[in-house]
Enzyme design. Structure first.
Site, PDB file in Angstrom:
ATOM      1  CG  LEU A  61      -1.996  -1.040   1.290  1.00 26.96           C
ATOM      2  CD1 LEU A  61      -2.703  -1.003   2.637  1.00 26.96           C
ATOM      3  CD2 LEU A  61      -3.004  -0.845   0.168  1.00 26.96           C
ATOM      4  CG  ASP A  62      -0.096   4.715  -2.392  1.00 23.85           C
ATOM      5  OD1 ASP A  62      -0.805   4.998  -1.404  1.00 23.85           O
ATOM      6  OD2 ASP A  62      -0.467   4.885  -3.560  1.00 23.85           O
ATOM      7  CG  LEU A  63       3.268   8.035   2.789  1.00 22.21           C
ATOM      8  CD1 LEU A  63       3.794   7.130   3.898  1.00 22.21           C
ATOM      9  CD2 LEU A  63       4.306   9.090   2.450  1.00 22.21           C
ATOM     10  NE  ARG A  84       0.016   6.912  -7.098  1.00 24.03           N
ATOM     11  CZ  ARG A  84      -0.578   7.417  -6.017  1.00 24.03           C
ATOM     12  NH1 ARG A  84      -0.335   6.883  -4.840  1.00 24.03           N
ATOM     13  NH2 ARG A  84      -1.384   8.444  -6.088  1.00 24.03           N
TER      14      ARG A  84
END
Length: 157
Positions: free
Chosen positions: A28-30, A112
């Site tokens: 999971l990105d930031l 994403r």
């Protein structure tokens, strides 16, 4: 990831020392949150991550403006080409039109992907939460954000 040159802390800072050498199935990105699976078993991680195993991941996505199912469902199910990649949802529906919250299920999670799909139709993702991996549902775990719980393989597959 285990280390990030741009940030002092990663998700591994939330885990006890005995899990520090584990790897994760998907990232999971930031700007995202939600369910993550960690394991020392590379085969299990591959089964969760690789699209050929058909382990679906569900996300709740909130976008920046009102949205109708007619705006995106057919497009997302058919697929969108973005930056040389084909991005497609397995399932998608509006959960709450007042908060512009959408449920989207992916078979594979390209970098994403949710953000890119909504951006392609003129929306910005303001919140993204992974709520399901395989059979495992975040709501069933009763976990506050930043906490963890050990689960069995049969909970996932």
């Amino acid at each position: 990831s285990h280390h990030d040159v741009h940030h002092d802390k990663t998700v591994f800072n939330l885990l006890p020392l005995k899990y520090k050498k584990f790897n994760m199935a998907g990232r999971l990105d930031l700007t995202s949150r939600g369910l993550m699976i960690f394991s020392a078993n590379g085969e299990v991680l591959d089964q969760i991550s690789h699209p050929s195993y058909d382990v679906k991941k569900r996300y709740l996505v909130q976008v920046d403006k009102p949205i109708q199912e007619s705006d995106f469902v057919e497009i997302f199910l058919k697929g969108i080409e973005d930056d040389g990649e084909y991005l497609r949802a397995k399932e998608v529906r509006v959960v709450d039109s007042k908060t512009s919250t959408i449920s989207i299920m992916l078979q594979e999670g390209k970098k994403r992907q949710d953000h890119r799909m909504f951006q392609a139709i003129g929306y910005k993702v303001v919140d993204l939460q992974r709520v399901q991996i395989g059979k495992l549902l975040l709501d069933d775990l009763d976990l506050p954000e930043g906490k963890f719980k050990e689960v069995k393989l049969e909970d996932i597959f």
